[in-house]
Enzyme design. Sequence first.
Site, PDB file in Angstrom:
ATOM      1  NE  ARG A  93      -2.761  -7.870  -4.269  1.00 31.78           N
ATOM      2  CZ  ARG A  93      -3.603  -7.715  -3.591  1.00 31.78           C
ATOM      3  NH1 ARG A  93      -3.445  -7.947  -2.334  1.00 31.78           N
ATOM      4  NH2 ARG A  93      -5.070  -8.551  -3.414  1.00 31.78           N
TER       5      ARG A  93
ATOM      6  CE  LYS B 183     -13.495  -6.637   3.695  1.00 33.55           C
ATOM      7  NZ  LYS B 183     -12.479  -6.237   3.095  1.00 33.55           N
TER       8      LYS B 183
ATOM      9  CB  SER C  14      -3.913  -6.817   5.478  1.00 36.10           C
ATOM     10  OG  SER C  14      -4.123  -5.605   4.396  1.00 36.10           O
TER      11      SER C  14
ATOM     12  CG  HIS D 134      -1.711  -1.367   0.876  1.00 36.10           C
ATOM     13  ND1 HIS D 134      -1.930  -1.833   2.072  1.00 36.10           N
ATOM     14  CD2 HIS D 134      -3.178  -1.522   0.476  1.00 36.10           C
ATOM     15  CE1 HIS D 134      -2.980  -2.812   2.185  1.00 36.10           C
ATOM     16  NE2 HIS D 134      -3.765  -2.498   0.827  1.00 36.10           N
TER      17      HIS D 134
HETATM   18  O1  PNS Z   1      -8.710  -2.937   0.601  1.00 33.23           O
HETATM   19  P1  PNS Z   1      -9.633  -3.552   0.354  1.00 33.23           P
HETATM   20  O2  PNS Z   1     -10.915  -4.445   1.033  1.00 33.23           O
HETATM   21  O3  PNS Z   1      -9.493  -4.732  -0.820  1.00 33.23           O
HETATM   22  O4  PNS Z   1     -10.718  -1.863  -0.259  1.00 33.23           O
HETATM   23  C1  PNS Z   1     -12.359  -2.913  -0.813  1.00 33.23           C
HETATM   24  C2  PNS Z   1     -12.693  -0.977  -0.868  1.00 33.23           C
HETATM   25  C3  PNS Z   1     -12.731  -0.567   0.636  1.00 33.23           C
HETATM   26  C4  PNS Z   1     -11.825  -0.672  -1.955  1.00 33.23           C
HETATM   27  C5  PNS Z   1     -14.492  -1.582  -1.124  1.00 33.23           C
HETATM   28  O5  PNS Z   1     -15.067  -1.967  -0.709  1.00 33.23           O
HETATM   29  C6  PNS Z   1     -15.714  -0.268  -1.177  1.00 33.23           C
HETATM   30  O6  PNS Z   1     -15.105   0.693  -2.036  1.00 33.23           O
HETATM   31  N1  PNS Z   1     -16.146  -0.438  -0.058  1.00 33.23           N
HETATM   32  C7  PNS Z   1     -17.095   0.493  -0.155  1.00 33.23           C
HETATM   33  C8  PNS Z   1     -18.186  -0.038  -0.451  1.00 33.23           C
HETATM   34  C9  PNS Z   1     -18.768   1.055  -1.672  1.00 33.23           C
HETATM   35  O7  PNS Z   1     -18.378   1.955  -2.516  1.00 33.23           O
HETATM   36  N2  PNS Z   1     -19.862  -0.275  -2.509  1.00 33.23           N
HETATM   37  C10 PNS Z   1     -20.126  -0.250  -3.686  1.00 33.23           C
HETATM   38  C11 PNS Z   1     -19.151  -0.147  -4.761  1.00 33.23           C
HETATM   39  S1  PNS Z   1     -18.754  -1.896  -5.689  1.00 33.23           S
END
Ligand code: PNS
Length: 183
Positions: A111, A62, A149, A38
């Site tokens: 990645r 989560k 992570s 990150h």
């Molecule tokens: O590090 P991660 O867990 O891959 O991040 C995921 C993240 C936070 C980018 C994603 O879960 C997110 O944008 N969550 C917010 C909810 C949202 O907007 N959902 C609809 C979009 S698909």
Amino acid sequence: MIFDNTINKSTSIISYALCNMERKAVYPGSFDPITNGHVDIIERGLKIFDRIIIAVLENPKKQPLFPTKERVRMIQDIFLEQKRIEVIAFDGLLVDFVRENSATIVIRGLRAISDFEYEFQMTLMNRKLNPDIETLFMMPNISYSFLSSNLVKEVCMLGGSLTDLVPAEVENKLKKSIQRTHL
Ligand code: PNS
């Protein structure tokens, strides 16, 4: 002639405004915890953008190892000297957060091919929700292409070395937290 001058004046005002517009991006994630992968993406992003908002997902569904406040604080500590970074927790839709923070660009790290399907779906859903928001994918250094992570937490839990995987601040917190949860 007067007309020409007016056009020239307006063009210079617009060019001035564009030149002085802050290039801002949002880098969202769970960051549970933030890894060197990150950090690598954030440093690459800073070469392109004037300001990056790191958006830390607060997701009650989560069960993160670190509470949101702690994930935010760890990232703030890592970038203490970097004034172009802001760290904010968010819940709800990412596109709403991006709009509320007057940004239009989302940065995501890619990645490997295995990341692609999830990222592709998420990007197109976000585009459907708000067509003004663009997602920019950045590849981390190859040495972080295996890093996540979840794997870092597993390695820590099983007593493996975290050298080169997470910043020093995170390594200490991770060890303490995992010791606590396994007492
Ligand atoms: O590090 P991660 O867990 O891959 O991040 C995921 C993240 C936070 C980018 C994603 O879960 C997110 O944008 N969550 C917010 C909810 C949202 O907007 N959902 C609809 C979009 S698909």
